[in-house]
Design a protein around this motif. Sequence first.
Motif, PDB file in Angstrom:
ATOM      1  N   LEU A 138       8.971  -5.279  -0.239  1.00  0.00           N
ATOM      2  CA  LEU A 138       7.643  -4.902   0.241  1.00  0.00           C
ATOM      3  C   LEU A 138       7.507  -5.106   1.743  1.00  0.00           C
ATOM      4  O   LEU A 138       6.881  -4.290   2.437  1.00  0.00           O
ATOM      5  CB  LEU A 138       6.579  -5.700  -0.512  1.00  0.00           C
ATOM      6  CG  LEU A 138       6.491  -5.413  -2.013  1.00  0.00           C
ATOM      7  CD1 LEU A 138       5.443  -6.295  -2.670  1.00  0.00           C
ATOM      8  CD2 LEU A 138       6.191  -3.944  -2.268  1.00  0.00           C
ATOM      9  N   ILE A 139       8.087  -6.174   2.276  1.00  0.00           N
ATOM     10  CA  ILE A 139       8.035  -6.400   3.721  1.00  0.00           C
ATOM     11  C   ILE A 139       8.830  -5.322   4.455  1.00  0.00           C
ATOM     12  O   ILE A 139       8.386  -4.784   5.482  1.00  0.00           O
ATOM     13  CB  ILE A 139       8.557  -7.809   4.061  1.00  0.00           C
ATOM     14  CG1 ILE A 139       7.547  -8.864   3.596  1.00  0.00           C
ATOM     15  CG2 ILE A 139       8.824  -7.949   5.558  1.00  0.00           C
ATOM     16  CD1 ILE A 139       8.041 -10.284   3.697  1.00  0.00           C
ATOM     17  N   ALA A 140      10.016  -4.987   3.946  1.00  0.00           N
ATOM     18  CA  ALA A 140      10.816  -3.934   4.567  1.00  0.00           C
ATOM     19  C   ALA A 140      10.106  -2.588   4.489  1.00  0.00           C
ATOM     20  O   ALA A 140      10.147  -1.792   5.443  1.00  0.00           O
ATOM     21  CB  ALA A 140      12.184  -3.849   3.894  1.00  0.00           C
ATOM     22  N   GLU A 141       9.439  -2.322   3.373  1.00  0.00           N
ATOM     23  CA  GLU A 141       8.660  -1.091   3.249  1.00  0.00           C
ATOM     24  C   GLU A 141       7.526  -1.081   4.270  1.00  0.00           C
ATOM     25  O   GLU A 141       7.174  -0.026   4.819  1.00  0.00           O
ATOM     26  CB  GLU A 141       8.104  -0.970   1.834  1.00  0.00           C
ATOM     27  CG  GLU A 141       7.299   0.289   1.573  1.00  0.00           C
ATOM     28  CD  GLU A 141       8.128   1.560   1.646  1.00  0.00           C
ATOM     29  OE1 GLU A 141       7.553   2.606   1.981  1.00  0.00           O
ATOM     30  OE2 GLU A 141       9.352   1.494   1.383  1.00  0.00           O
ATOM     31  N   GLY A 142       6.962  -2.246   4.550  1.00  0.00           N
ATOM     32  CA  GLY A 142       5.914  -2.340   5.564  1.00  0.00           C
ATOM     33  C   GLY A 142       6.411  -1.974   6.945  1.00  0.00           C
ATOM     34  O   GLY A 142       5.666  -1.394   7.748  1.00  0.00           O
ATOM     35  N   THR A 143       7.676  -2.285   7.249  1.00  0.00           N
ATOM     36  CA  THR A 143       8.216  -1.905   8.559  1.00  0.00           C
ATOM     37  C   THR A 143       8.285  -0.385   8.701  1.00  0.00           C
ATOM     38  O   THR A 143       8.179   0.141   9.819  1.00  0.00           O
ATOM     39  CB  THR A 143       9.620  -2.492   8.782  1.00  0.00           C
ATOM     40  OG1 THR A 143      10.546  -1.923   7.839  1.00  0.00           O
ATOM     41  CG2 THR A 143       9.606  -4.008   8.645  1.00  0.00           C
TER      42      THR A 143
ATOM     43  N   ALA B 116       0.826  -1.211   0.000  1.00  0.00           N
ATOM     44  CA  ALA B 116       0.000   0.000   0.000  1.00  0.00           C
ATOM     45  C   ALA B 116       0.856   1.256   0.000  1.00  0.00           C
ATOM     46  O   ALA B 116       0.583   2.221  -0.729  1.00  0.00           O
ATOM     47  CB  ALA B 116      -0.934  -0.020   1.212  1.00  0.00           C
ATOM     48  N   ALA B 117       1.936   1.265   0.793  1.00  0.00           N
ATOM     49  CA  ALA B 117       2.785   2.451   0.891  1.00  0.00           C
ATOM     50  C   ALA B 117       3.508   2.721  -0.420  1.00  0.00           C
ATOM     51  O   ALA B 117       3.536   3.867  -0.902  1.00  0.00           O
ATOM     52  CB  ALA B 117       3.790   2.281   2.026  1.00  0.00           C
ATOM     53  N   LEU B 118       4.091   1.690  -1.022  1.00  0.00           N
ATOM     54  CA  LEU B 118       4.795   1.880  -2.288  1.00  0.00           C
ATOM     55  C   LEU B 118       3.816   2.230  -3.398  1.00  0.00           C
ATOM     56  O   LEU B 118       4.146   3.014  -4.307  1.00  0.00           O
ATOM     57  CB  LEU B 118       5.587   0.620  -2.644  1.00  0.00           C
ATOM     58  CG  LEU B 118       6.470   0.702  -3.896  1.00  0.00           C
ATOM     59  CD1 LEU B 118       7.481   1.840  -3.783  1.00  0.00           C
ATOM     60  CD2 LEU B 118       7.190  -0.624  -4.139  1.00  0.00           C
ATOM     61  N   GLY B 119       2.612   1.671  -3.341  1.00  0.00           N
ATOM     62  CA  GLY B 119       1.597   1.986  -4.341  1.00  0.00           C
ATOM     63  C   GLY B 119       1.193   3.443  -4.315  1.00  0.00           C
ATOM     64  O   GLY B 119       0.954   4.043  -5.368  1.00  0.00           O
ATOM     65  N   ARG B 120       1.122   4.006  -3.117  1.00  0.00           N
ATOM     66  CA  ARG B 120       0.787   5.433  -3.025  1.00  0.00           C
ATOM     67  C   ARG B 120       1.934   6.302  -3.522  1.00  0.00           C
ATOM     68  O   ARG B 120       1.701   7.334  -4.165  1.00  0.00           O
ATOM     69  CB  ARG B 120       0.464   5.791  -1.565  1.00  0.00           C
ATOM     70  CG  ARG B 120      -0.865   5.254  -1.067  1.00  0.00           C
ATOM     71  CD  ARG B 120      -1.227   5.869   0.274  1.00  0.00           C
ATOM     72  NE  ARG B 120      -0.262   5.506   1.306  1.00  0.00           N
ATOM     73  CZ  ARG B 120      -0.381   4.454   2.103  1.00  0.00           C
ATOM     74  NH1 ARG B 120      -1.416   3.624   1.974  1.00  0.00           N
ATOM     75  NH2 ARG B 120       0.527   4.200   3.029  1.00  0.00           N
TER      76      ARG B 120
ATOM     77  N   LEU C 220       5.689  -0.128  -8.273  1.00  0.00           N
ATOM     78  CA  LEU C 220       5.029  -1.270  -7.640  1.00  0.00           C
ATOM     79  C   LEU C 220       4.533  -2.253  -8.697  1.00  0.00           C
ATOM     80  O   LEU C 220       4.654  -3.472  -8.522  1.00  0.00           O
ATOM     81  CB  LEU C 220       3.853  -0.784  -6.788  1.00  0.00           C
ATOM     82  CG  LEU C 220       3.020  -1.887  -6.131  1.00  0.00           C
ATOM     83  CD1 LEU C 220       3.850  -2.663  -5.118  1.00  0.00           C
ATOM     84  CD2 LEU C 220       1.770  -1.304  -5.459  1.00  0.00           C
ATOM     85  N   ALA C 221       3.989  -1.749  -9.779  1.00  0.00           N
ATOM     86  CA  ALA C 221       3.523  -2.626 -10.856  1.00  0.00           C
ATOM     87  C   ALA C 221       4.682  -3.417 -11.460  1.00  0.00           C
ATOM     88  O   ALA C 221       4.525  -4.599 -11.806  1.00  0.00           O
ATOM     89  CB  ALA C 221       2.824  -1.799 -11.935  1.00  0.00           C
ATOM     90  N   ILE C 222       5.850  -2.780 -11.586  1.00  0.00           N
ATOM     91  CA  ILE C 222       7.038  -3.483 -12.093  1.00  0.00           C
ATOM     92  C   ILE C 222       7.376  -4.672 -11.195  1.00  0.00           C
ATOM     93  O   ILE C 222       7.758  -5.753 -11.670  1.00  0.00           O
ATOM     94  CB  ILE C 222       8.238  -2.515 -12.167  1.00  0.00           C
ATOM     95  CG1 ILE C 222       8.053  -1.507 -13.317  1.00  0.00           C
ATOM     96  CG2 ILE C 222       9.556  -3.276 -12.322  1.00  0.00           C
ATOM     97  CD1 ILE C 222       8.312  -2.056 -14.686  1.00  0.00           C
TER      98      ILE C 222
END
Length: 418
Positions: free
Chosen positions: A361-366, A315-319, A325-327
């Motif tokens: 993506l997991i690291a971005e979630g942190t 969600a964060a990278l998508g925003r 994110l699509a790549i």
Amino acid sequence: MEQRSLVSFFDSLSHPIDFSPHRRWVRYRVEDRPLETLIWLGALLRVWVFLDGRPYWMDEGSLSANLRGGPILDFSRPLAGDQLAPFGFLIPERVLVALFGGSVYVTRLIPLVCGIAALGLFRRLAERLMSRSGAIVAMILFAFSDDLIYYSSELKPYSWDLAIGLVVTLVSLGELAVDSSRWRLGLLALVAIGSPWMSFPSVFVVAGCGAVLLAHRLLAGRWRDAARLAAIAGGWAASAVVAYRASSRLLNEATSMYVFWNFAFLPFPPTTRKALSTTSGILLETFVTPLNLVPPFLPYAFAGLAVALLIFGTAALGRRDPAALAILLAPLALALAASALRKYPFHGRLIVWLVPVFFVLIAEGTQTVRGRGGRRLYGAVLAILLVYPCCDAVNESTGRRMRDFNIHGDLRKNQFME
């Protein structure tokens, strides 16, 4: 003379040792250049396992038999031992064996180089997509990944696939970020058209990244760039078809490969209760192998945390950067579709090339947790996320010479699949 030297020695012990130069060096490495330090530590673990020179296990021994005793470019008959590997991996392996012999060090040299190169490539990916703190978390996961360390010294093309997938992703992100140029399009064409001969799962990476780039150009009204990308896509498709047909001849018609990997095909459509259970088990097992984020105890709790972080990071990278994110996600979506069509197993070592996507993506979630939950929650999440995989990777890399595989050839027992 001897008595005086002893007196001097014992006298020196009474004075405190000045550790300030060492503290400055540690601070320089840990605080100022953490990503570079993590690359060195990850490379050290990979080289350590490589130098151990463990004997081949079954699949490695079977593949090594196809590297010796014949012409380097002779692919006139199926590979022995029910093996399959891309031409771009087999040919340089045969060249090395012809030049230096077939020892475990020679045949595992290419996987080692790819595993170490992947560290630098992943650093560039993390820095391109994330903040500094997020990139550090991602780099820790990547450098201390047990699967990535192990497969960097195995005679199979898994770390080769990983490095090629990272190259394609980085080239695609570079093309996405700036206006097209002849040089950059030429590089993209070279990588795309050559990839089917180098790596089987690269078909998902190239097709996914290419589709996102083409859609991005069309939505922006950049018709000339879109036409050039379409031409590259045509060349890639032709190359992929020829490579697929040529590679199919390397596989014995009586192969048991699809029977062996039957457990890793997603049920389609997942309409029944059993199909839904099987699908969730296959997907959750990703966090056990190849990600190694779930210890043997409390598996659902650890998997739940990883899933939550994955959702937050997506969600964060998508925003922030929806095209990037699509790549990342398009190749994953294609791999899942191929599994549902029973064309490509979605499991373990065959999806090592997807590890960078999950770790980013997991690291971005942190970082979402850091921004919304405060310092204490962030520290607790990092401890839960990082302590087990890092300690387990160091223990496995420096402890046992041989690994115990499960019935599917994985490094760990299944926890979410029967």
